[in-house]
Design a protein around this motif. Structure first.
Motif: not given
Length: 154
Positions: A29-35, A38-42, A44-49
């Motif tokens: 579950l921890a690795f699933t949530v981490l994935g 990470q996708n959400n952060m990626r 957000i980063s793409d939208n910000y750029e």
């Protein structure tokens, strides 16, 4: 004293297996949530750029439209030219970017509209631009205009 009858305190094999199974489920579950994070952060980063690139283009176009005396659009060559007697700047529109002699903006423009004195024009002299960057959302657009010199009407 009988040393053979004393029990050593320890866990049974079943108890250890239950702990291992529960630990495996929690780690999964921890690795699933981490994935997901990470996708959400990626994203957000793409939208910000993308937003930074659009704001950089907006700043450059606003400065150029108002510092040069004239602007014109050539739909055949897909070029926006801002010019005055002392200089000029050309914005070349490609399918995946906008290029000037100073900088390249890696932005896909879905739709371009040009205006002169409040009326849409297909080519020639312009004083306002509307650029749409995403076909799905109306909120991804720029509207830039040039402060017109009142002596144009005399």
């Amino acid at each position: 004293m009988n040393k053979m009858n004393t029990k050593i305190p320890a866990f049974t094999l079943t108890e250890i297996m239950v702990v291992i199974v529960i630990s495996t489920i929690v780690a999964g579950l921890a690795f699933t949530v981490l994935g997901v994070v990470q996708n959400n952060m990626r994203s957000i980063s793409d939208n910000y750029e993308k937003r930074l690139k659009i704001e950089s283009l907006e700043t450059a176009l606003t400065i150029d439209l108002n510092s040069f005396s004239s602007a014109s659009w050539d739909p055949i060559e897909n070029k926006l030219k801002v010019f005055s007697p002392i200089g000029e700047r050309v914005y070349q529109f490609y399918s995946d970017s906008i290029v000037t002699d100073i900088e390249t903006y890696p932005i896909k423009v879905a739709q371009k509209m040009f205006y002169f004195e409040g009326k849409s024009v297909p080519s020639g002299g312009i004083d306002a631009i509307r650029l749409h960057f995403d076909k799905k959302q109306e909120s991804h657009y720029l509207f830039l205009f040039k402060y017109n010199d009142p002596t144009l009407h005399f």
